[in-house]
Design a protein around this motif. Sequence first.
Motif, PDB file in Angstrom:
ATOM      1  N   GLY A   1      36.234  13.520 -48.400  1.00 49.13           N
ATOM      2  CA  GLY A   1      35.779  13.661 -49.777  1.00 49.13           C
ATOM      3  C   GLY A   1      36.683  12.974 -50.769  1.00 49.13           C
ATOM      4  O   GLY A   1      36.642  13.251 -51.960  1.00 49.13           O
TER       5      GLY A   1
ATOM      6  N   ILE B   1      32.926   0.369 -60.104  1.00 45.78           N
ATOM      7  CA  ILE B   1      32.913   1.051 -58.816  1.00 45.78           C
ATOM      8  C   ILE B   1      31.790   2.064 -58.869  1.00 45.78           C
ATOM      9  O   ILE B   1      31.801   2.965 -59.710  1.00 45.78           O
TER      10      ILE B   1
ATOM     11  N   GLY C   1      28.268   4.054 -56.711  1.00 41.70           N
ATOM     12  CA  GLY C   1      27.768   4.588 -55.458  1.00 41.70           C
ATOM     13  C   GLY C   1      26.264   4.587 -55.481  1.00 41.70           C
ATOM     14  O   GLY C   1      25.651   4.567 -56.547  1.00 41.70           O
ATOM     15  N   SER C   2      25.691   4.580 -54.306  1.00 44.57           N
ATOM     16  CA  SER C   2      24.246   4.541 -54.210  1.00 44.57           C
ATOM     17  C   SER C   2      23.819   5.444 -53.053  1.00 44.57           C
ATOM     18  O   SER C   2      24.426   5.426 -51.989  1.00 44.57           O
TER      19      SER C   2
ATOM     20  N   PRO D   1      22.173   9.662 -63.917  1.00 43.11           N
ATOM     21  CA  PRO D   1      22.135   8.612 -62.889  1.00 43.11           C
ATOM     22  C   PRO D   1      22.040   7.218 -63.516  1.00 43.11           C
ATOM     23  O   PRO D   1      21.302   7.020 -64.480  1.00 43.11           O
TER      24      PRO D   1
ATOM     25  N   ASP E   1      42.070  11.489 -58.518  1.00 38.96           N
ATOM     26  CA  ASP E   1      41.197  11.317 -57.348  1.00 38.96           C
ATOM     27  C   ASP E   1      39.738  11.297 -57.759  1.00 38.96           C
ATOM     28  O   ASP E   1      39.308  12.069 -58.608  1.00 38.96           O
ATOM     29  N   LEU E   2      39.004  10.416 -57.117  1.00 38.50           N
ATOM     30  CA  LEU E   2      37.560  10.326 -57.347  1.00 38.50           C
ATOM     31  C   LEU E   2      36.831  11.043 -56.224  1.00 38.50           C
ATOM     32  O   LEU E   2      37.203  10.920 -55.064  1.00 38.50           O
ATOM     33  N   ALA E   3      35.773  11.756 -56.562  1.00 38.98           N
ATOM     34  CA  ALA E   3      34.941  12.409 -55.545  1.00 38.98           C
ATOM     35  C   ALA E   3      33.772  11.479 -55.209  1.00 38.98           C
ATOM     36  O   ALA E   3      32.866  11.313 -56.018  1.00 38.98           O
ATOM     37  N   PRO E   4      33.795  10.868 -54.025  1.00 39.45           N
ATOM     38  CA  PRO E   4      32.739   9.894 -53.701  1.00 39.45           C
ATOM     39  C   PRO E   4      31.333  10.491 -53.735  1.00 39.45           C
ATOM     40  O   PRO E   4      30.391   9.815 -54.138  1.00 39.45           O
ATOM     41  N   PHE E   5      31.190  11.744 -53.355  1.00 39.07           N
ATOM     42  CA  PHE E   5      29.870  12.372 -53.351  1.00 39.07           C
ATOM     43  C   PHE E   5      29.220  12.312 -54.732  1.00 39.07           C
ATOM     44  O   PHE E   5      28.046  11.971 -54.876  1.00 39.07           O
TER      45      PHE E   5
ATOM     46  N   ILE F   1      29.757  10.272 -57.166  1.00 37.18           N
ATOM     47  CA  ILE F   1      29.416   8.899 -57.536  1.00 37.18           C
ATOM     48  C   ILE F   1      28.157   8.460 -56.802  1.00 37.18           C
ATOM     49  O   ILE F   1      27.241   7.870 -57.392  1.00 37.18           O
ATOM     50  N   ILE F   2      28.103   8.758 -55.513  1.00 35.60           N
ATOM     51  CA  ILE F   2      26.985   8.304 -54.693  1.00 35.60           C
ATOM     52  C   ILE F   2      25.699   9.038 -55.058  1.00 35.60           C
ATOM     53  O   ILE F   2      24.642   8.427 -55.241  1.00 35.60           O
ATOM     54  N   MET F   3      25.782  10.347 -55.193  1.00 29.52           N
ATOM     55  CA  MET F   3      24.558  11.122 -55.413  1.00 29.52           C
ATOM     56  C   MET F   3      24.029  10.988 -56.834  1.00 29.52           C
ATOM     57  O   MET F   3      22.939  11.470 -57.135  1.00 29.52           O
TER      58      MET F   3
ATOM     59  N   ASN G   1      24.578   7.805 -58.609  1.00 25.26           N
ATOM     60  CA  ASN G   1      24.514   6.377 -58.943  1.00 25.26           C
ATOM     61  C   ASN G   1      25.316   6.053 -60.208  1.00 25.26           C
ATOM     62  O   ASN G   1      24.859   5.378 -61.117  1.00 25.26           O
ATOM     63  N   ILE G   2      26.521   6.608 -60.197  1.00 26.75           N
ATOM     64  CA  ILE G   2      27.396   6.451 -61.362  1.00 26.75           C
ATOM     65  C   ILE G   2      28.333   5.266 -61.187  1.00 26.75           C
ATOM     66  O   ILE G   2      28.699   4.925 -60.060  1.00 26.75           O
ATOM     67  N   HIS G   3      28.713   4.658 -62.306  1.00 23.61           N
ATOM     68  CA  HIS G   3      29.613   3.511 -62.274  1.00 23.61           C
ATOM     69  C   HIS G   3      30.885   3.830 -63.038  1.00 23.61           C
ATOM     70  O   HIS G   3      30.820   4.296 -64.173  1.00 23.61           O
TER      71      HIS G   3
END
Lengths: 370, 370
Positions: free
Chosen positions: A291, A308, A310-311, B278, B295-299, B301-303, B305-307
Amino acid sequence: MSGAQDYKFEGWAGDSPDSIKGNLKWIEYEPKKFADDDVDIKVHYCGICASDISTLSAGWMPMDEAYPQVVGHEIVGEVVRVGPNVKNGLKVGDIAGVGAQCDSCLECKYCVDHKEQYCNKGQVGTYNGKYYRTSEGSKSWGGYANYWRGPSHFVLPIPKEIDPAEAAPFLCGGVTVFSPLKQYGAGTTAKDVGIIGIGGLGHFALIFAKALGANVTAISHSDHKKDDALKLGASDFLVTGDDVEDAVKGRERSLDLLICTSNDPSMPLNSYLSLLRPGGNFVLVGVPETGKLPDLAPFTIIMNNIHIGGSAIGSPDRIKEMLDLIAEKNLHPWISKWPLSKVNEAVPAMVAGKARYRYVLVNEENGGKL
Amino acid sequence: MSGAQDYKFEGWAGDSPDSIKGNLKWIEYEPKKFADDDVDIKVHYCGICASDISTLSAGWMPMDEAYPQVVGHEIVGEVVRVGPNVKNGLKVGDIAGVGAQCDSCLECKYCVDHKEQYCNKGQVGTYNGKYYRTSEGSKSWGGYANYWRGPSHFVLPIPKEIDPAEAAPFLCGGVTVFSPLKQYGAGTTAKDVGIIGIGGLGHFALIFAKALGANVTAISHSDHKKDDALKLGASDFLVTGDDVEDAVKGRERSLDLLICTSNDPSMPLNSYLSLLRPGGNFVLVGVPETGKLPDLAPFTIIMNNIHIGGSAIGSPDRIKEMLDLIAEKNLHPWISKWPLSKVNEAVPAMVAGKARYRYVLVNEENGGKL
């Protein structure tokens, strides 16, 4: 329009993180209540996706309440029952598929705008989800199974030009990279595209980036997969190796778009970012099980106007667009087939990283062809 | 077109990190060799920018070789000498200004495309830079001075409707936020805009976001500056306080664009990101002296569609666009003026965070008005 149900729902279930070691068990379960816009699919093929592993093994989050769990969200088979409000022109006998999302509210701004994966009420996963629009509270069950039931809005006919076994892994793995490649202009505004990681997602990304007309650079920590990458669609190959700063030297600002399929929390993120031109996009599609992302250097981002992002997977519209491109360009994934009965060998092989590059489970009893 | 040079270049120089404690010293120095496209400006006003402090104090990087250093890159004054190839229609007697960038290659893709701040050969800072296009190797000297010399491409006439003292701080601080507000569609594609941090940059961002027609939310860790923020342009105020997760509850996906003027490496980044819709953009404009982000939470960003992006200052074209908007909408920064002779009081006050919201040094001997 509807067929009577003379079948049971059964599939290979995990009941603990240990299930990925080859301990899936065949169980019967109760699917959602059939709604007016649902379909039943007799499963012929189901891809094995890395998400299946992270879900079964509780790698992303605790799963105690979710067991037993039948995973699999790259499902292709024969439509055997349709409700009176069926969507996408589906009819009994069609070969159709569903990817990682099987429902959403269908009413919010994002659903209406064909971005259902970003639904305000949340997407329902094809497994490990809870329906809320119809059959509220019912659990969703995936495709390591004989039948699948769910909302037809998310089920798409597979064009006749595409081998149904090959179509399966595109429905999650494929669209997960196709969607950002399209969104960020691969081949149009983004002529030079880099693909980080040559695994399941990376191999789809190489195929699509080339098909969309981009100049494609494959990026990997070693040169083991160089030949594969060049065959798949790359015209250039960057080995990051032990000295990544040295490896990227001379390549700064050479790419417009990076699709990052790696989920290694220690990846050399800032070196990757140095490859982007100002205004460029780095798009995460793989979620690290920790995470966490590596530290970001704000100076790099600011001084190069880099994004940066995410998709997440892709909407039904995007899947349709992808299937049309696959048919038009005669694209083929690199897959190995496993009989569904050998799922307890296939899953450990997937965990061991042996797939080159996707595994597809074949339900021979239902008509799938090995 | 050119005037003869009957003046010396002198300014307040720092010679160690201690200089920000009130130890700047008045020195004479040699400017770059006058080139055909240069101008000399008799400095009337110079804003004090946070970058001045981080540079003098070596907060971003070691500065040993850069001392002595005259900082200041929000410079407005009278054009007193122009080369035969002067740009932007400048002539002797004009009131003109220069921001944080004073040169670039002027030939690469980015320079030609009016994104000079992202020049492939690198921007030359108005201070602490090294010229390479003309007078190669010469050091750049800033505006805590009596005169400034540099390339006219980066010097813009100040519209008559704007008070020259007020124009000064817009030239770096103002355009640093105006540029991303324009790039990411504030008031057009991004109707709902949040501004994180109500300091020097934040106050400009509130002014511009409102002027561009956005609905503006000011975001701060306390409510101390709430009244100011509402007067500056916010219609909503979010206090993040001690429990930021609680503070953002109910506001998820409510904003299209976040301009982050905070450079606190412990800021609650993931909570901020939850505010974005989004497709939304989070844009960094302040660089933490630690060079790190939380720290960035990848979830997330991905869920969604954030930049996460960054933006550096603004090009001459963007500065001109900003000045036109300031004139048209009669916009005013909140400034306090200090006589240039009291720079050793002004800089420590700036360091202590007392500015509400920008300080401008006034060179009364040269015609600046207190």
